[in-house]
Design an enzyme around this catalytic site. Structure first.
Site, mmCIF file in Angstrom:
data_model
loop_
_atom_site.group_PDB
_atom_site.id
_atom_site.type_symbol
_atom_site.label_atom_id
_atom_site.label_comp_id
_atom_site.label_asym_id
_atom_site.label_seq_id
_atom_site.Cartn_x
_atom_site.Cartn_y
_atom_site.Cartn_z
ATOM 1 N N ASP A 11 0.973 -1.199 -0.013
ATOM 2 C CA ASP A 11 0.127 0.006 -0.026
ATOM 3 C C ASP A 11 0.911 1.309 0.093
ATOM 4 O O ASP A 11 1.976 1.248 0.538
ATOM 5 C CB ASP A 11 -0.867 0.185 1.319
ATOM 6 C CG ASP A 11 -1.492 1.406 1.271
ATOM 7 O OD1 ASP A 11 -2.287 1.864 0.451
ATOM 8 O OD2 ASP A 11 -1.464 1.839 2.433
ATOM 9 N N ASP A 63 -1.484 -0.834 6.141
ATOM 10 C CA ASP A 63 -1.817 -0.305 7.349
ATOM 11 C C ASP A 63 -2.985 0.145 7.776
ATOM 12 O O ASP A 63 -3.431 0.313 8.846
ATOM 13 C CB ASP A 63 -0.920 0.772 7.727
ATOM 14 C CG ASP A 63 -1.210 2.087 6.956
ATOM 15 O OD1 ASP A 63 -1.318 3.118 7.736
ATOM 16 O OD2 ASP A 63 -1.656 2.103 5.979
ATOM 17 N N ASP A 103 -6.796 -1.349 3.506
ATOM 18 C CA ASP A 103 -5.974 -2.424 3.294
ATOM 19 C C ASP A 103 -6.734 -3.739 3.715
ATOM 20 O O ASP A 103 -6.100 -4.691 3.339
ATOM 21 C CB ASP A 103 -4.632 -2.463 3.742
ATOM 22 C CG ASP A 103 -4.053 -1.104 3.261
ATOM 23 O OD1 ASP A 103 -4.178 -0.664 2.090
ATOM 24 O OD2 ASP A 103 -3.400 -0.235 4.002
#
Length: 691
Positions: A378, A579, A583
């Site tokens: 990410d 995080d 996600d």
């Protein structure tokens, strides 16, 4: 054939009696124990802890008093019988039940091995204790039976704890959605439960409140923090005609919007569904022990029975000799080392991980790591810090950087906008510049601000605002602006008395070690991909800085999970590093979810590996450690099976014609040796150092 979501064994849907419907989906189980674990994990975990304490409290004294024969009143073997029997039939009852369930499903599993081996040891020892005339040998194996059950229960407990809390992740996602919504009906504003909101309702959201359902803005203007859903670190301006997403936070102004998706159709509900389904679908791969046991158990029984019959009928050695052979074969096949092969390696590996700030949640994540070939990052909050900061200050020749920053930060002194906050922080915290008090302050929604600072009239904001105010850039500033735009940065132009004097560039900056971590992963032969909900220009700039060749931008949470799924459909084993809430579905869908420790609770619970220190180099370390641990598990399983397979022919009496016979006591010793080998091999993991 369905797959048991708890143990990973394949189950015939038509034949199994253990099934349950959860959230509209049917699940099938190999045993009642697995079904209870799935439906009531807290109760099953509590019961498992109780059984571990119970079996250990009786199993350890059984071992001690097998060697230290000091108990009074009764013969020592009778005391051992009294210690071991409750462990065998109370703590070990789950394995008898599992064996019966396996037989009903026409399969054999670890439960079958454990029940068979421990019962053989207990039964033989009981006969020796109470029928000394038939079995004159005084050696018993009560400690073997009791400790096998205790050790395997400890392994099961470690595995269950390590798996984490899938239900907790889903519950916390549900808590993100507000429980109440303000709806305008018949011209009156009323507060109702969010479940009662209908498509087409008009809703009102004030500053600091969460948006209850998805919708389209029909009135008002504000900025909305969508980082938890889209990954965009800077709040998004919302005006009439824009979409708003459930569970995101309204920051500045009041918004009126029409509901377009409610209930199970909202974005947050879809994320909950994706996390839930992906976590359930990601059952542990069927353990090597279960695969082998389906052939191993029947083979051991066949060898034991054949050995008994051959020695009794053809060997002429008598019933006692033949029975001793039968028991020796079953004892040597007992899965003591097999039961601890995986949990001991996991226990040492996860302990070593914790020393290095890495939490590895379970064996299923470890088992897939050695096959890993793609790692997906990410962007916001993972590769980058997740909050804007000033990266560049460009000025005309007649103004210094500090002077421009002083004027700009003074204008933004009381701002609550993230860009304004970043400019003020740059001036006050980093450069220790004193700020002035702005006057005649005027905010231009979505574009910038006007104010007077120390007698100078300032206009500050977007390029469009400059044009609307008929303020134009010099050629040099325009060239710099184009370069900064290409780097994916957000620009704030500063005009003083109708002349643009400089540009402040704001962007989300890379975390320390991000570039080095990507480089190390690529050297390990992994394909590194960046996945983000941010715009393509920003994504391209970050990818270039980190050395990532492939990136996917403007990807929403549900699409992130789909992108992971596409990679998996290509036959790739995928790790996802993230995080945020956005996600969670991708972390759950991936083969190995790696959650950053500084992220949300949901990401931490959905991820299979958690980096406590928020250091991207720990991604490299976690993969190295996982591969080492898997290697140890495989070695342990080899040694566990090696002892069993190598000594079964000897236990069956193959060498008896040469005067070599494996007495049950030697069978027990060989089994103990395999356990020592496995534990010692696992402890070698403590020497692991990141490289």
């Amino acid at each position: 054939m369905a797959k048991d979501p708890v143990c990973g064994m394949y189950v015939d849907e038509a034949k199994t009696q253990f099934k349950a419907e959860v959230r509209g989906r049917m699940y099938y189980f190999c045993s009642e124990s697995c079904m209870r674990t799935f439906l009531k994990p807290e109760a099953e975990l509590r019961n498992l802890k109780l059984m571990v304490a119970f079996s250990s409290a009786l199993g350890i004294p059984t071992l001690i008093f097998s060697f230290v024969k000091i108990l009074p009143l009764l013969p020592n073997n009778v005391w051992l019988f009294l210690f071991a029997t409750p462990v065998q039939f109370i703590a070990g009852w789950r394995y008898y039940k599992g064996t019966l369930d396996a037989i009903k499903n026409r399969a054999a599993n670890m439960d079958t091995l454990i029940a068979t081996g421990t019962t053989s040891a207990w039964l033989y020892s009981t006969m020796v204790t109470f029928f000394p005339n038939v079995f004159p040998n005084s050696e018993v194996y009560f400690d073997t039976a009791a400790l096998i059950i205790a050790l395997v229960l400890v392994g099961k407990l470690l595995e269950d704890i390590a798996k984490g809390k899938a239900s907790e992740a889903v519950r916390k996602l549900m808590e993100l959605q507000p429980s109440l919504a303000r709806v305008i009906r018949n011209g009156v504003e009323e507060e109702i439960p969010v479940e009662q909101v209908q498509v087409g309702d008009t809703l009102v959201v004030r500053p600091g409140e969460k948006i209850p359902v998805d919708g389209i803005v029909i009135g008002g203007h504000s900025t909305v923090d969508e980082k938890m859903i889209t990954g965009e670190s800077i709040p998004v301006e919302k005006k009439v005609g824009d979409e708003v997403i459930s569970a995101t936070m309204n920051k500045a102004g009041m918004l009126k919007f029409k509901a377009t998706k409610v209930g199970a159709d909202t974005t947050i509900s879809q994320i909950i569904k994706l996390v839930d389904e992906a976590q359930i679908a990601r059952a542990p791969i069927q353990r090597l022990a279960d695969v082998v046991s389906s052939y191993f158990v029947p083979a051991v029984f066949a060898i034991a029975i054949a050995s008994f019959l051959l020695w009794y009928f053809l060997g002429g050695k008598g019933f006692t000799f033949a029975l001793a052979i039968f028991i020796s074969v079953l004892i040597i096949a007992c899965p003591c080392a097999l039961g601890i092969a995986t949990p001991t390696a996991i226990m040492v590996g996860t302990g070593k991980g914790a020393e290095n700030g890495i939490l590895i949640k379970g064996g299923e994540y470890l088992e897939k790591t050695h096959k890993l070939n793609v790692i997906v990052f990410d962007k916001t909050g993972t590769l980058t810090k997740g909050e804007p900061s000033v990266t560049d200050i460009v000025t005309e020749e007649d103004m210094s950087e500090d002077e421009l920053l002083h004027l700009a930060a003074s204008v933004e002194k009381h701002s609550e906008h993230p860009i304004g906050i970043a400019i003020v922080e740059e001036a006050k915290e980093k450069k220790k510049i004193e700020l002035a008090e702005p006057t005649e302050f005027e905010a231009i929604a979505g574009h910038g601000v006007k104010a007077k600072v120390e007698g100078k009239r300032l206009v500050m904001g977007t390029l469009k605002l400059m044009r609307d105010e008929h303020v134009f850039l010099s050629g040099e500033l325009e060239k710099s602006a184009n370069t900064l735009f290409d780097e994916g940065k957000t620009l704030s132009f500063v005009a003083v008395d109708k002349k643009v004097k400089g540009i402040l560039a704001v962007a989300d900056t890379l975390k320390p070690n991000a570039v080095e971590a990507v480089k190390r992963l690529q050297k390990m032969g992994l394909e590194v991909i960046m996945l983000t909900g941010d715009n393509k220009r920003t994504a391209a700039a970050i990818a270039k800085k980190t050395g990532i060749d492939r990136y996917l931008a403007e990807v929403l949470p549900q699409d992130k999970a789909n992108e992971i799924k596409k990679l998996q459909q290509e036959g790739k084993i995928v790790a996802m590093v993230g995080d945020g809430i956005n996600d969670a579905p991708a972390l759950a869908q991936s083969d190995i979810g790696i959650a950053i420790g500084g992220g949300t609770d949901i990401a931490l619970e959905t991820g299979g590996i958690v980096l406590i220190k928020d250091d991207l180099m720990d991604v490299v370390t976690s993969i190295q450690l996982s591969k080492k641990t898997v290697s140890k598990i495989k070695q342990n399983l080899f040694w566990a099976f090696f002892y069993n397979v190598a000594f079964i022919p000897i236990a069956a009496g193959v060498l008896a014609p040469f005067g070599i016979l494996m007495h049950p006591i030697y069978a027990g010793a060989a089994m103990a040796s395999s356990s020592v080998t496995v534990v010692t091999n696992s402890l070698l993991l403590r020497r692991f150092t990141p490289y």
